[in-house]
Motif scaffolding. Structure first.
Motif, PDB file in Angstrom:
ATOM      1  N   MET A 159     103.035   3.227  51.081  1.00 60.02           N
ATOM      2  CA  MET A 159     104.114   4.102  51.552  1.00 60.02           C
ATOM      3  C   MET A 159     103.598   5.014  52.657  1.00 60.02           C
ATOM      4  N   ILE A 160     104.390   5.169  53.713  1.00 54.91           N
ATOM      5  CA  ILE A 160     104.082   6.129  54.772  1.00 54.91           C
ATOM      6  C   ILE A 160     105.350   6.909  55.082  1.00 54.91           C
ATOM      7  N   TYR A 161     105.199   7.931  55.902  1.00 56.82           N
ATOM      8  CA  TYR A 161     106.355   8.646  56.426  1.00 56.82           C
ATOM      9  C   TYR A 161     106.633   8.079  57.821  1.00 56.82           C
ATOM     10  N   ALA A 162     107.702   7.306  57.946  1.00 53.63           N
ATOM     11  CA  ALA A 162     108.027   6.702  59.237  1.00 53.63           C
ATOM     12  C   ALA A 162     108.866   7.630  60.103  1.00 53.63           C
ATOM     13  N   THR A 163     109.619   8.525  59.470  1.00 52.58           N
ATOM     14  CA  THR A 163     110.441   9.493  60.209  1.00 52.58           C
ATOM     15  C   THR A 163     110.308  10.857  59.558  1.00 52.58           C
ATOM     16  N   VAL A 221     103.317  21.669  61.935  1.00 51.10           N
ATOM     17  CA  VAL A 221     103.046  20.786  60.802  1.00 51.10           C
ATOM     18  C   VAL A 221     103.828  19.480  60.939  1.00 51.10           C
ATOM     19  N   ALA A 222     105.085  19.537  61.378  1.00 53.87           N
ATOM     20  CA  ALA A 222     105.853  18.309  61.596  1.00 53.87           C
ATOM     21  C   ALA A 222     105.166  17.429  62.631  1.00 53.87           C
ATOM     22  N   GLY A 223     104.641  18.056  63.690  1.00 53.05           N
ATOM     23  CA  GLY A 223     103.922  17.303  64.705  1.00 53.05           C
ATOM     24  C   GLY A 223     102.667  16.659  64.150  1.00 53.05           C
ATOM     25  N   GLU A 224     101.936  17.374  63.284  1.00 51.97           N
ATOM     26  CA  GLU A 224     100.742  16.808  62.660  1.00 51.97           C
ATOM     27  C   GLU A 224     101.087  15.587  61.808  1.00 51.97           C
ATOM     28  N   LEU A 225     102.163  15.689  61.021  1.00 46.80           N
ATOM     29  CA  LEU A 225     102.577  14.555  60.187  1.00 46.80           C
ATOM     30  C   LEU A 225     102.957  13.362  61.055  1.00 46.80           C
ATOM     31  N   ALA A 226     103.727  13.615  62.123  1.00 42.55           N
ATOM     32  CA  ALA A 226     104.143  12.532  63.001  1.00 42.55           C
ATOM     33  C   ALA A 226     102.941  11.861  63.644  1.00 42.55           C
ATOM     34  N   GLU A 227     101.958  12.655  64.043  1.00 42.68           N
ATOM     35  CA  GLU A 227     100.751  12.105  64.660  1.00 42.68           C
ATOM     36  C   GLU A 227      99.940  11.303  63.645  1.00 42.68           C
ATOM     37  N   ARG A 228      99.818  11.834  62.429  1.00 43.96           N
ATOM     38  CA  ARG A 228      99.017  11.168  61.393  1.00 43.96           C
ATOM     39  C   ARG A 228      99.603   9.806  61.022  1.00 43.96           C
ATOM     40  N   PHE A 229     100.946   9.726  60.923  1.00 46.67           N
ATOM     41  CA  PHE A 229     101.587   8.499  60.456  1.00 46.67           C
ATOM     42  C   PHE A 229     102.264   7.706  61.580  1.00 46.67           C
ATOM     43  N   GLU A 230     102.035   8.125  62.832  1.00 49.20           N
ATOM     44  CA  GLU A 230     102.682   7.480  63.982  1.00 49.20           C
ATOM     45  C   GLU A 230     104.193   7.402  63.741  1.00 49.20           C
ATOM     46  N   LEU A 243     116.521  26.145  71.042  1.00 50.74           N
ATOM     47  CA  LEU A 243     115.734  25.491  69.998  1.00 50.74           C
ATOM     48  C   LEU A 243     115.344  24.074  70.409  1.00 50.74           C
ATOM     49  N   GLU A 244     116.235  23.382  71.104  1.00 51.11           N
ATOM     50  CA  GLU A 244     115.886  22.038  71.570  1.00 51.11           C
ATOM     51  C   GLU A 244     114.712  22.100  72.539  1.00 51.11           C
ATOM     52  N   ALA A 245     114.700  23.112  73.384  1.00 48.62           N
ATOM     53  CA  ALA A 245     113.575  23.277  74.303  1.00 48.62           C
ATOM     54  C   ALA A 245     112.283  23.542  73.542  1.00 48.62           C
ATOM     55  N   LEU A 246     112.376  24.313  72.456  1.00 56.04           N
ATOM     56  CA  LEU A 246     111.201  24.578  71.630  1.00 56.04           C
ATOM     57  C   LEU A 246     110.737  23.311  70.939  1.00 56.04           C
ATOM     58  N   ARG A 247     111.673  22.520  70.457  1.00 55.64           N
ATOM     59  CA  ARG A 247     111.362  21.281  69.761  1.00 55.64           C
ATOM     60  C   ARG A 247     110.657  20.286  70.678  1.00 55.64           C
ATOM     61  N   ALA A 248     110.873  20.377  71.986  1.00 53.83           N
ATOM     62  CA  ALA A 248     110.262  19.443  72.929  1.00 53.83           C
ATOM     63  C   ALA A 248     108.739  19.482  72.855  1.00 53.83           C
ATOM     64  N   ALA A 249     108.182  20.570  72.336  1.00 57.89           N
ATOM     65  CA  ALA A 249     106.725  20.685  72.216  1.00 57.89           C
ATOM     66  C   ALA A 249     106.140  19.646  71.269  1.00 57.89           C
ATOM     67  N   THR A 250     106.949  19.049  70.382  1.00 56.76           N
ATOM     68  CA  THR A 250     106.445  18.062  69.431  1.00 56.76           C
ATOM     69  C   THR A 250     106.412  16.660  70.010  1.00 56.76           C
ATOM     70  N   ARG A 251     106.997  16.443  71.169  1.00 56.97           N
ATOM     71  CA  ARG A 251     107.128  15.078  71.685  1.00 56.97           C
ATOM     72  C   ARG A 251     105.780  14.386  71.849  1.00 56.97           C
ATOM     73  N   ALA A 252     104.776  15.135  72.272  1.00 56.04           N
ATOM     74  CA  ALA A 252     103.471  14.527  72.510  1.00 56.04           C
ATOM     75  C   ALA A 252     102.721  14.241  71.213  1.00 56.04           C
ATOM     76  N   ARG A 253     103.211  14.744  70.064  1.00 55.03           N
ATOM     77  CA  ARG A 253     102.472  14.617  68.816  1.00 55.03           C
ATOM     78  C   ARG A 253     102.773  13.322  68.075  1.00 55.03           C
ATOM     79  N   GLY A 254     103.945  12.739  68.287  1.00 52.94           N
ATOM     80  CA  GLY A 254     104.310  11.538  67.561  1.00 52.94           C
ATOM     81  C   GLY A 254     104.912  10.497  68.473  1.00 52.94           C
ATOM     82  N   GLY A 255     105.740   9.651  67.903  1.00 44.88           N
ATOM     83  CA  GLY A 255     106.380   8.613  68.690  1.00 44.88           C
ATOM     84  C   GLY A 255     107.724   9.078  69.211  1.00 44.88           C
ATOM     85  N   HIS A 256     108.752   8.342  68.846  1.00 46.07           N
ATOM     86  CA  HIS A 256     110.103   8.630  69.315  1.00 46.07           C
ATOM     87  C   HIS A 256     110.582   9.979  68.772  1.00 46.07           C
TER      88      HIS A 256
END
Length: 274
Positions: free
Chosen positions: A1-5, A22-31, A72-85
């Motif tokens: 089991m992984i976290y896909a989303t 933390v959300a960015g770390e999880l996304a990076e860890r599990f792609e 908030l959407e602009a703030l959320r953009a900071a996570t884009r580089a941490r994971g995939g889509h």
């Protein structure tokens, strides 16, 4: 089991940096993909005005909410580089209702802690409300946390479906981790039975190639919340895993409870499942 989303619930007029990190770390860890969500609803004023003035006030407040959601959407953009889509979903709606409606697309939702000093159903999706209805694990990230520390994890065990679900939901995070499993006996003579139960959980984790140690906790003058906090401090836990148990709102206000404590403590991340 992984976290896909990984879904991250953001709040208006509240700190969001810790949960985004933390959300960015999880996304990076599990792609994994990241879905950022936020919503707010216009709160009607507690006074009356004539029709034209009232409509002007409504338009002004709704425009302000839309702008803050865009921020908030602009703030959320900071996570884009941490994971995939990465996706962004927002709406003029009650936050809890909107987040719950989006959870069908996620494996886990990341939220901030519940602040006893700030509870506004028009602008904040309370983690206590989310975990009781989500059907997905909820990772609560206090504002003071700067990263997801998984070096030591404490499993707060209780022999219930909620606790079994929480441990299964947390499995992706428990690789190469120092795991402590503890049950606080409900009766003074329950230590031996509690030890048997946590030993079973430890054996199950070993079969999943997770490290562990099991202890029954103690039953004395300290209440369950104080005992849990002391054990978490003693083992240096960066994450607590537990089942979420609901009580009536009246009982919760009078007596609190372990779930209430876990949703409001600010020292470490907490994964709750129901």
């Amino acid at each position: 089991m992984i976290y896909a989303t990984v879904m991250v619930s953001l709040a208006l007029d509240q700190p969001n940096e810790a949960r985004l990190q933390v959300a960015g770390e999880l996304a990076e860890r599990f792609e994994a993909s990241i879905v950022g969500v936020a919503a707010a609803q216009f709160a009607p004023p507690l006074y009356f005005a004539d029709r034209a003035e009232a409509q002007g006030l409504i338009d002004q407040e709704q425009a302000s909410i839309r702008k803050r959601l865009a921020d908030l959407e602009a703030l959320r953009a900071a996570t884009r580089a941490r994971g995939g889509h990465a996706q962004w979903r927002s709406a003029m709606d009650f936050p809890t209702r909107f987040v719950l409606a989006q959870l069908r697309c996620a494996d886990i939702v990341v939220s901030g802690e519940h602040s006893p000093a700030f509870s506004d159903a028009f602008s904040l999706a309370s983690p206590k409300d989310l975990v009781m209805q989500a059907g997905r694990p909820l990772l609560i990230v206090p504002d003071g946390v700067h990263w997801l520390d998984l070096r030591s994890v404490l499993i707060a065990w209780k022999d219930t479906p909620e606790a079994r679900r929480a441990v299964a939901d947390a499995l992706p995070m428990l690789k190469a981790t120092d795991i402590t499993i503890v049950e606080i006996p409900e009766h003074s003579d329950g230590g031996q039975a509690a030890m048997a139960r946590v030993t079973d959980v430890a054996a199950w984790l070993r079969r999943h190639r997770r490290c562990d140690r099991a202890l029954p906790g103690s039953r004395g003058e300290r209440n369950s919340r104080a005992q849990l906090k002391k054990i978490a401090d003693d083992v240096g836990a960066g994450l607590i895993v537990a089942g979420a148990y609901g009580h009536s709102r009246f009982r919760e206000l009078i007596f609190g409870g372990v779930t209430q404590y876990l949703a409001t403590q600010s020292a470490r991340c907490v994964l709750l499942s129901r």
